[in-house]
Design a protein around this motif. Structure first.
Motif, PDB file in Angstrom:
ATOM      1  N   SER A 171       0.816  -1.228   0.000  1.00  0.00           N
ATOM      2  CA  SER A 171       0.000   0.000   0.000  1.00  0.00           C
ATOM      3  C   SER A 171       0.840   1.265   0.000  1.00  0.00           C
ATOM      4  CB  SER A 171      -0.940   0.002   1.204  1.00  0.00           C
ATOM      5  OG  SER A 171      -0.215  -0.158   2.410  1.00  0.00           O
ATOM      6  N   ASP A 172       2.100   1.180   0.495  1.00  0.00           N
ATOM      7  CA  ASP A 172       2.927   2.386   0.489  1.00  0.00           C
ATOM      8  C   ASP A 172       3.309   2.809  -0.924  1.00  0.00           C
ATOM      9  OD1 ASP A 172       4.679  -0.006   0.455  1.00  0.00           O
ATOM     10  OD2 ASP A 172       6.272   1.498   0.353  1.00  0.00           O
ATOM     11  N   MET A 173       3.107   1.902  -1.914  1.00  0.00           N
ATOM     12  CA  MET A 173       3.406   2.216  -3.313  1.00  0.00           C
ATOM     13  C   MET A 173       2.209   2.818  -4.036  1.00  0.00           C
ATOM     14  SD  MET A 173       5.614  -1.200  -4.309  1.00  0.00           S
ATOM     15  CE  MET A 173       5.758  -0.704  -6.040  1.00  0.00           C
ATOM     16  N   VAL A 174       1.059   2.872  -3.365  1.00  0.00           N
ATOM     17  CA  VAL A 174      -0.166   3.345  -4.020  1.00  0.00           C
ATOM     18  C   VAL A 174      -0.037   4.768  -4.554  1.00  0.00           C
ATOM     19  CG1 VAL A 174      -2.583   3.949  -3.628  1.00  0.00           C
ATOM     20  CG2 VAL A 174      -1.710   1.732  -2.869  1.00  0.00           C
ATOM     21  N   PRO A 175       0.510   5.739  -3.785  1.00  0.00           N
ATOM     22  CA  PRO A 175       0.631   7.099  -4.354  1.00  0.00           C
ATOM     23  C   PRO A 175       1.434   7.126  -5.648  1.00  0.00           C
ATOM     24  CG  PRO A 175       0.951   7.160  -1.987  1.00  0.00           C
ATOM     25  CD  PRO A 175       0.923   5.713  -2.360  1.00  0.00           C
ATOM     26  N   ALA A 176       2.534   6.374  -5.690  1.00  0.00           N
ATOM     27  CA  ALA A 176       3.332   6.330  -6.919  1.00  0.00           C
ATOM     28  C   ALA A 176       2.552   5.668  -8.049  1.00  0.00           C
ATOM     29  CB  ALA A 176       4.642   5.586  -6.659  1.00  0.00           C
ATOM     30  N   MET A 177       1.764   4.629  -7.720  1.00  0.00           N
ATOM     31  CA  MET A 177       0.952   3.980  -8.743  1.00  0.00           C
ATOM     32  C   MET A 177      -0.097   4.939  -9.298  1.00  0.00           C
ATOM     33  SD  MET A 177      -0.005   1.394 -10.597  1.00  0.00           S
ATOM     34  CE  MET A 177       0.322  -0.272 -10.021  1.00  0.00           C
ATOM     35  N   GLU A 207       0.063   8.057  -9.511  1.00  0.00           N
ATOM     36  CA  GLU A 207       0.728   9.047 -10.363  1.00  0.00           C
ATOM     37  C   GLU A 207       1.062   8.457 -11.721  1.00  0.00           C
ATOM     38  OE1 GLU A 207       4.776  11.806 -10.355  1.00  0.00           O
ATOM     39  OE2 GLU A 207       4.054  10.920  -8.476  1.00  0.00           O
ATOM     40  N   ALA A 208       1.473   7.177 -11.730  1.00  0.00           N
ATOM     41  CA  ALA A 208       1.853   6.536 -12.989  1.00  0.00           C
ATOM     42  C   ALA A 208       0.640   6.038 -13.769  1.00  0.00           C
ATOM     43  CB  ALA A 208       2.804   5.372 -12.706  1.00  0.00           C
ATOM     44  N   VAL A 209      -0.350   5.470 -13.063  1.00  0.00           N
ATOM     45  CA  VAL A 209      -1.549   4.916 -13.704  1.00  0.00           C
ATOM     46  C   VAL A 209      -2.759   5.436 -12.920  1.00  0.00           C
ATOM     47  CG1 VAL A 209      -2.689   2.811 -14.521  1.00  0.00           C
ATOM     48  CG2 VAL A 209      -0.203   2.832 -14.209  1.00  0.00           C
ATOM     49  N   PRO A 210      -3.230   6.644 -13.221  1.00  0.00           N
ATOM     50  CA  PRO A 210      -4.274   7.287 -12.390  1.00  0.00           C
ATOM     51  C   PRO A 210      -5.567   6.506 -12.269  1.00  0.00           C
ATOM     52  CG  PRO A 210      -3.231   8.881 -13.851  1.00  0.00           C
ATOM     53  CD  PRO A 210      -2.747   7.530 -14.288  1.00  0.00           C
ATOM     54  N   ASP A 211      -5.903   5.692 -13.277  1.00  0.00           N
ATOM     55  CA  ASP A 211      -7.193   4.996 -13.254  1.00  0.00           C
ATOM     56  C   ASP A 211      -7.095   3.549 -12.781  1.00  0.00           C
ATOM     57  OD1 ASP A 211      -5.816   3.990 -15.441  1.00  0.00           O
ATOM     58  OD2 ASP A 211      -7.604   3.891 -16.726  1.00  0.00           O
ATOM     59  N   PHE A 212      -5.977   3.167 -12.184  1.00  0.00           N
ATOM     60  CA  PHE A 212      -5.787   1.748 -11.853  1.00  0.00           C
ATOM     61  C   PHE A 212      -6.865   1.230 -10.898  1.00  0.00           C
ATOM     62  CE2 PHE A 212      -3.997  -1.685  -9.204  1.00  0.00           C
ATOM     63  CZ  PHE A 212      -3.724  -2.605 -10.200  1.00  0.00           C
ATOM     64  N   PHE A 213      -7.246   2.012  -9.919  1.00  0.00           N
ATOM     65  CA  PHE A 213      -8.199   1.547  -8.917  1.00  0.00           C
ATOM     66  C   PHE A 213      -9.651   1.862  -9.274  1.00  0.00           C
ATOM     67  CE2 PHE A 213      -4.224   1.974  -6.559  1.00  0.00           C
ATOM     68  CZ  PHE A 213      -4.158   0.742  -5.925  1.00  0.00           C
ATOM     69  N   ASP A 214      -9.897   2.384 -10.459  1.00  0.00           N
ATOM     70  CA  ASP A 214     -11.262   2.705 -10.860  1.00  0.00           C
ATOM     71  C   ASP A 214     -12.079   1.430 -11.075  1.00  0.00           C
ATOM     72  OD1 ASP A 214     -10.437   5.276 -10.784  1.00  0.00           O
ATOM     73  OD2 ASP A 214     -10.508   5.633 -12.945  1.00  0.00           O
ATOM     74  N   MET A 215     -13.362   1.512 -10.792  1.00  0.00           N
ATOM     75  CA  MET A 215     -14.290   0.422 -11.099  1.00  0.00           C
ATOM     76  C   MET A 215     -14.612   0.502 -12.587  1.00  0.00           C
ATOM     77  SD  MET A 215     -14.921  -1.033  -8.062  1.00  0.00           S
ATOM     78  CE  MET A 215     -16.545  -1.761  -7.965  1.00  0.00           C
ATOM     79  N   LYS A 216     -13.932  -0.295 -13.373  1.00  0.00           N
ATOM     80  CA  LYS A 216     -13.987  -0.141 -14.822  1.00  0.00           C
ATOM     81  C   LYS A 216     -15.158  -0.873 -15.468  1.00  0.00           C
ATOM     82  CE  LYS A 216      -9.000   0.563 -15.304  1.00  0.00           C
ATOM     83  NZ  LYS A 216      -8.677   0.568 -13.876  1.00  0.00           N
ATOM     84  N   TYR A 217     -15.850  -1.686 -14.725  1.00  0.00           N
ATOM     85  CA  TYR A 217     -16.933  -2.478 -15.307  1.00  0.00           C
ATOM     86  C   TYR A 217     -18.239  -2.199 -14.576  1.00  0.00           C
ATOM     87  CZ  TYR A 217     -13.097  -4.866 -17.593  1.00  0.00           C
ATOM     88  OH  TYR A 217     -11.983  -5.139 -18.325  1.00  0.00           O
ATOM     89  N   GLY A 218     -19.317  -2.656 -15.192  1.00  0.00           N
ATOM     90  CA  GLY A 218     -20.631  -2.446 -14.599  1.00  0.00           C
ATOM     91  C   GLY A 218     -20.943  -3.456 -13.506  1.00  0.00           C
ATOM     92  N   PHE A 219     -22.115  -3.279 -12.902  1.00  0.00           N
ATOM     93  CA  PHE A 219     -22.503  -4.119 -11.763  1.00  0.00           C
ATOM     94  C   PHE A 219     -22.585  -5.594 -12.148  1.00  0.00           C
ATOM     95  CE2 PHE A 219     -25.885  -6.117  -9.223  1.00  0.00           C
ATOM     96  CZ  PHE A 219     -25.293  -6.022  -7.974  1.00  0.00           C
ATOM     97  N   LYS A 220     -23.062  -5.884 -13.361  1.00  0.00           N
ATOM     98  CA  LYS A 220     -23.200  -7.282 -13.779  1.00  0.00           C
ATOM     99  C   LYS A 220     -21.856  -8.004 -13.782  1.00  0.00           C
ATOM    100  CE  LYS A 220     -27.352  -7.214 -16.671  1.00  0.00           C
ATOM    101  NZ  LYS A 220     -27.877  -7.401 -18.036  1.00  0.00           N
ATOM    102  N   TRP A 221     -20.810  -7.272 -14.171  1.00  0.00           N
ATOM    103  CA  TRP A 221     -19.465  -7.873 -14.220  1.00  0.00           C
ATOM    104  C   TRP A 221     -19.074  -8.399 -12.844  1.00  0.00           C
ATOM    105  CZ3 TRP A 221     -14.480  -7.569 -12.361  1.00  0.00           C
ATOM    106  CH2 TRP A 221     -13.467  -8.111 -13.158  1.00  0.00           C
TER     107      TRP A 221
END
Length: 549
Positions: free
Chosen positions: A221-227, A229-243
């Protein structure tokens, strides 16, 4: 960014580690199988496996190269936090034991198909076995692909040669050992793959600048800020509820229908040992599953920050690639041995399940008086045939090895799990309902995948390829058909006169340990109506447009 060619620069160390591990695997298998006195011992290990060994073996069979290489590849490809998957996976094995594994263990069955035969008759068991063999071949397919890719990196051979060489070694090892060898080897392989996965990952995180490197499963988790910055959408919920909803029927219920996992319950020395094995399974899986997510996280971070491009065809190798970049060659060689152990552990369980189903659930029912020696020969041939089929299919593999594995999870959830669950917990379930639900829902699941008729799909993209969209529709369909057909046929005297209704119902009390039969237990028509109504709702919901993306 220029794409790299990822191979081990000096394969000598890798050959030493892999060769030594194969020698150990073969010795364990050869020594263990000598304890098999009769043919059934070959498949059940004499029901003598202890809790810790069984827990290690379950974890080893469950995680496989899908964990070591496949899921990390999907995280790298999709930039999505797959931690949601592990919630579903981690629920399934305890449910196998608590929901229907322990009752089936009381029956003395050693494959789910044997329970289906006792509960629903021969015709239903035959169709179940055919689907289960397809499930195991597809599951083993992903492992064979992974082993071939490991051999590619180790020796620099092309994919086909690596596949044939690695596959032949594995099939030979499984055939020699039987379930005794498979159980003890799987326990050893779990220890090997856990060490080879988690400890080198700590060194990778430290080299990347992470301060939580001493416990990779959680302290990335200490790498999360760097992540971010490098990949801003990594933790986004990219799929819908059915997924996300589809994870439950595809992976939780799907895992409950996997015969090679259920067989682990039948090798336990007693019910208490089977239950205690759940603790150890959860412990070992929790550590390695969490570390798998960290490895995928690290792979995304590496590709985003290093300036080195990884070809999509090499995404499955991300665990090996990170070790080749950040760790010494001997560590990479050890990791390669761990990856092969991960593949071996599951392929062996897959092939044992295929052999048991062909020998015990088909041949033994047709020719019940064959001598033990003949049954063993048939078992050897079935195992070798299943391995050969997996190798041949793997010559033209999908892009990601985990695709065939996850699709197999879905098919198991559609065909095996509903019949086993309702067969244990609901007396009105009968062979007409079971046969109809298994056959119809299994065929529909295959048809709505993109592999037969690409235009007949419930969703598109990854959801369809790994079977998630199909399972969201077909698992409820299977429950709906089983309950409704059973309740309808139960009211047709001419049909019910043809089957031993009372015997089937008494079996339910028997598997729950009741000494005296009572018609009131597990016999609620209201429960059947509720299951059918809820299942129909989800069938309709699955085919409605939208909700996936």
């Amino acid at each position: 960014m220029e794409q790299q060619q990822w191979v081990l620069s000096s394969p000598t160390l890798g050959i030493v580690f892999v060769g030594a591990s194969f020698v150990i695997f073969y010795l364990i298998g050869w020594y263990s199988q000598k304890r098999a006195k009769i043919a059934t011992d070959y498949w059940t290990a004499g029901r003598s496996i202890g809790a810790v060994t069984n827990g290690l073996g379950m974890a080893s069979s469950y995680m496989s190269l899908a964990t070591f290489m496949g899921v990390t590849a999907l995280i790298l490809n999709l930039k999505v936090p797959f931690v949601y998957m592990w919630i579903q996976f981690s629920l399934s094995i305890p449910l196998i034991t608590l929901w229907y594994g322990a009752p089936l263990r009381r029956l003395g069955a050693f494959t789910p198909a044997q329970f289906v035969r006792e509960r629903y008759g021969l015709s239903t068991s035959y169709i179940t076995v055919l689907f289960m063999i397809l499930v195991m071949v597809m599951y083993a397919l992903g492992q064979m692909i992974g082993v071939a890719k490991v051999f590619e990196m180790l020796f620099g051979f092309n994919y086909s040669i690596s596949l044939i060489c690695g596959g032949a070694l594995i099939v030979g090892y499984v055939t020699i050992g039987g379930m005794y060898g498979t159980s003890y080897n799987a326990a050893f392989q779990m220890i090997l793959m856990g060490i080879a996965f988690v400890i080198p990952l700590g060194a990778i995180m430290k080299a990347m600048g992470g301060t939580g490197w001493y416990f990779p499963p959680l302290l990335y988790s200490d790498m999360v800020p760097a992540m971010l910055e490098a990949v801003p959408d990594f933790f986004d919920m990219k799929y819908g509820f059915k997924w996300y909803l589809a994870l439950i029927p595809c992976f939780t219920i799907g895992a409950m229908g996997l015969p090679h996992l259920g067989m682990r319950v039948y090798t336990a020395s007693n019910l208490k040992s089977a239950r205690n094995a759940m603790f150890w399974f959860t412990f070992f899986c929790g550590i390695v599953f969490s570390a798998t997510y960290t490895m995928g996280f690290s792979g995304v971070f590496f590709q985003a920050t290093s300036g080195q491009a990884i070809a999509p065809t090499d995404f499955d190798k991300i665990t090996l690639i990170l070790n080749s970049v950040y760790n010494p060659a001997w560590v990479l060689a050890f990791v390669i041995a761990g990856a092969i152990a991960a593949g071996l552990s599951t392929i062996s369980a897959n092939l044992m399940a295929i052999g048991a189903m062909i020998a015990q659930d088909i041949i033994a029912t047709i020719k019940p008086n064959l001598p033990d020696k003949t049954m063993k020969i048939i078992g050897y041939a079935a195992i070798a045939g299943g391995g050969a089929a997996s190798i041949l299919i793997a010559l033209d593999p999908p892009t990601f090895l985990v695709v065939s594995i996850l699709w197999a999870f879905g098919l198991a959830g559609v065909t095996v799990a509903p019949a086993a669950i309702l067969g244990v917990w609901w007396k009105p379930a009968n062979r007409y309902g079971a046969f109809t639900s298994i056959l119809v829902s299994g065929l529909v699941y295959i048809l709505v995948s993109p592999y037969i008729f690409p235009d007949i799909v419930i969703s598109t993209g990854l959801q369809a390829k790994v079977g998630m969209s199909g399972s969201l529709f077909c698992v409820p369909l299977s429950f709906f058909l089983l309950t409704t057909v059973s309740m309808i046929t139960e009211r047709i005297p001419s049909l019910m006169m043809r089957i031993p209704v009372e015997q089937d119902k008494m079996l339910v009390d028997k598997v729950h340990g009741w000494s005296e039969y009572s018609d009131e237990r597990y016999n609620s028509t209201t429960a059947g109506i509720i299951i059918a109504a809820v299942s129909l709702f989800f069938c309709i919901y699955a085919v409605l447009p939208g909700g996936w993306a």
